[in-house]
Design a protein around this motif. Sequence first.
Motif, PDB file in Angstrom:
ATOM      1  N   UNK A   1      -1.932  21.617  38.353  1.00 44.98           N
ATOM      2  CA  UNK A   1      -2.811  22.551  37.538  1.00 44.98           C
ATOM      3  C   UNK A   1      -4.235  22.322  38.394  1.00 44.98           C
ATOM      4  N   UNK A   2      -4.722  23.180  38.668  1.00 48.57           N
ATOM      5  CA  UNK A   2      -6.170  23.135  39.432  1.00 48.57           C
ATOM      6  C   UNK A   2      -7.081  23.240  38.013  1.00 48.57           C
ATOM      7  N   UNK A   3      -8.381  23.031  38.409  1.00 52.84           N
ATOM      8  CA  UNK A   3      -9.495  22.975  37.484  1.00 52.84           C
ATOM      9  C   UNK A   3      -9.693  24.229  36.589  1.00 52.84           C
ATOM     10  N   UNK A   4      -9.274  25.320  37.333  1.00 57.44           N
ATOM     11  CA  UNK A   4      -9.029  26.495  36.655  1.00 57.44           C
ATOM     12  C   UNK A   4      -7.891  26.417  35.297  1.00 57.44           C
ATOM     13  N   UNK A   5      -7.086  25.991  35.833  1.00 60.91           N
ATOM     14  CA  UNK A   5      -5.766  25.754  35.016  1.00 60.91           C
ATOM     15  C   UNK A   5      -6.001  24.719  33.751  1.00 60.91           C
ATOM     16  N   UNK A   6      -6.808  23.594  33.994  1.00 64.01           N
ATOM     17  CA  UNK A   6      -7.131  22.689  32.946  1.00 64.01           C
ATOM     18  C   UNK A   6      -8.048  23.582  32.014  1.00 64.01           C
ATOM     19  N   UNK A   7      -8.951  24.526  32.561  1.00 66.08           N
ATOM     20  CA  UNK A   7      -9.746  24.934  31.468  1.00 66.08           C
ATOM     21  C   UNK A   7      -9.049  26.119  30.777  1.00 66.08           C
ATOM     22  N   UNK A   8      -7.993  26.501  31.211  1.00 66.10           N
ATOM     23  CA  UNK A   8      -7.128  27.687  30.658  1.00 66.10           C
ATOM     24  C   UNK A   8      -6.256  26.791  29.584  1.00 66.10           C
ATOM     25  N   UNK A   9      -5.809  25.622  29.641  1.00 67.82           N
ATOM     26  CA  UNK A   9      -5.407  24.708  28.963  1.00 67.82           C
ATOM     27  C   UNK A   9      -5.918  24.364  27.733  1.00 67.82           C
ATOM     28  N   UNK A  10      -7.356  24.157  28.039  1.00 67.14           N
ATOM     29  CA  UNK A  10      -8.208  23.751  27.009  1.00 67.14           C
ATOM     30  C   UNK A  10      -8.402  25.032  25.992  1.00 67.14           C
ATOM     31  N   UNK A  11      -8.613  26.080  26.412  1.00 64.57           N
ATOM     32  CA  UNK A  11      -8.616  27.545  25.910  1.00 64.57           C
ATOM     33  C   UNK A  11      -7.431  27.684  25.005  1.00 64.57           C
ATOM     34  N   UNK A  12      -6.371  27.275  25.445  1.00 68.08           N
ATOM     35  CA  UNK A  12      -4.869  27.617  24.808  1.00 68.08           C
ATOM     36  C   UNK A  12      -4.725  26.758  23.795  1.00 68.08           C
ATOM     37  N   UNK A  13      -5.287  25.413  23.757  1.00 68.92           N
ATOM     38  CA  UNK A  13      -5.373  24.324  22.924  1.00 68.92           C
ATOM     39  C   UNK A  13      -6.098  24.724  21.943  1.00 68.92           C
ATOM     40  N   UNK A  14      -7.347  25.137  22.048  1.00 70.91           N
ATOM     41  CA  UNK A  14      -8.363  25.613  21.118  1.00 70.91           C
ATOM     42  C   UNK A  14      -7.590  26.641  20.198  1.00 70.91           C
ATOM     43  N   UNK A  15      -7.120  27.491  20.828  1.00 70.31           N
ATOM     44  CA  UNK A  15      -6.592  28.849  20.153  1.00 70.31           C
ATOM     45  C   UNK A  15      -5.431  28.287  19.097  1.00 70.31           C
ATOM     46  N   UNK A  16      -4.370  27.493  19.810  1.00 69.67           N
ATOM     47  CA  UNK A  16      -3.223  26.965  19.048  1.00 69.67           C
ATOM     48  C   UNK A  16      -3.857  25.936  17.832  1.00 69.67           C
ATOM     49  N   UNK A  17      -4.807  25.129  18.049  1.00 68.83           N
ATOM     50  CA  UNK A  17      -4.973  24.301  17.150  1.00 68.83           C
ATOM     51  C   UNK A  17      -5.741  25.087  16.027  1.00 68.83           C
ATOM     52  N   UNK A  18      -6.525  26.128  16.614  1.00 70.27           N
ATOM     53  CA  UNK A  18      -7.150  26.723  15.357  1.00 70.27           C
ATOM     54  C   UNK A  18      -5.978  27.725  14.452  1.00 70.27           C
ATOM     55  N   UNK A  19      -5.038  28.271  15.183  1.00 67.93           N
ATOM     56  CA  UNK A  19      -4.088  29.047  14.434  1.00 67.93           C
ATOM     57  C   UNK A  19      -3.013  27.829  13.564  1.00 67.93           C
ATOM     58  N   UNK A  20      -2.685  26.952  14.170  1.00 72.27           N
ATOM     59  CA  UNK A  20      -1.676  26.172  13.573  1.00 72.27           C
ATOM     60  C   UNK A  20      -1.784  25.013  13.156  1.00 72.27           C
ATOM     61  N   UNK A  21      -3.088  24.232  13.623  1.00 74.47           N
ATOM     62  CA  UNK A  21      -3.819  22.892  13.231  1.00 74.47           C
ATOM     63  C   UNK A  21      -3.269  21.879  14.371  1.00 74.47           C
ATOM     64  N   UNK A  22      -3.975  20.861  14.340  1.00 75.17           N
ATOM     65  CA  UNK A  22      -3.765  19.980  15.600  1.00 75.17           C
ATOM     66  C   UNK A  22      -2.544  19.420  15.413  1.00 75.17           C
ATOM     67  N   UNK A  23      -1.800  18.997  14.210  1.00 76.49           N
ATOM     68  CA  UNK A  23      -0.685  18.467  13.909  1.00 76.49           C
ATOM     69  C   UNK A  23       0.415  19.498  13.998  1.00 76.49           C
ATOM     70  N   UNK A  24       0.354  20.785  13.744  1.00 74.35           N
ATOM     71  CA  UNK A  24       1.218  21.784  13.785  1.00 74.35           C
ATOM     72  C   UNK A  24       1.291  22.115  15.178  1.00 74.35           C
TER      73      UNK A  24
END
Length: 192
Positions: A1-24
């Motif tokens: 993953x490049x730097x833009x890919x890392x940014x995408x990973x962070x955005x996706x993680x924030x979305x999923x953590x918001x939807x499902x919770x960190x542990x979920x």
Amino acid sequence: MSSPRRSELARVAARLFAEKGYHGTSIGDLAEALGVQKGSLYAHIQGKEDLLYETMRTGAAAFHAALDEIPEQLLATEKLRLALRAHLRVIADQLEVATVFVQEWKYLEGARLEEIVAERRRYEERIRELFREGREQSELRTDLDEGAAALLFLSAANWAYTWLKPGADTDALADRFYVLVMDGMRGYSSPA
């Protein structure tokens, strides 16, 4: 993953953590959302806590930056109005990050947890200081408990992530909140 890919990973993680919770949210969920194999994520993170920490840092930076934009020369009460506007705007503009910042911080560990707790306290102290300034400059009640006022401010504003509608006029909403909250804090202390 490049730097833009890392940014995408962070955005996706924030979305999923918001939807499902960190542990979920599992590493598999993150990989599936990105369309990659789980193992490829470990080339960029040691674990999902890295992404939670990054989201928390993003949230803290956004809330502090919003307060930094408020002109120092204004009356304290006007600073409070603008702080409320800024806070709601951060939530509206970064709803997923704000959701995670409010809800999931407690799942960090060690030095990361200590850092984020310190940033949250620093932000709370900045809000408390605005109330203190308003009290000391006789813009607010002389008997105002600025700690309780800051907690009320933050409690009302932080939970906006649960009910804020996309496209809402957050400035108008903040101004309505401001009137409701501040009218009870103006004036002078009455004898007990």
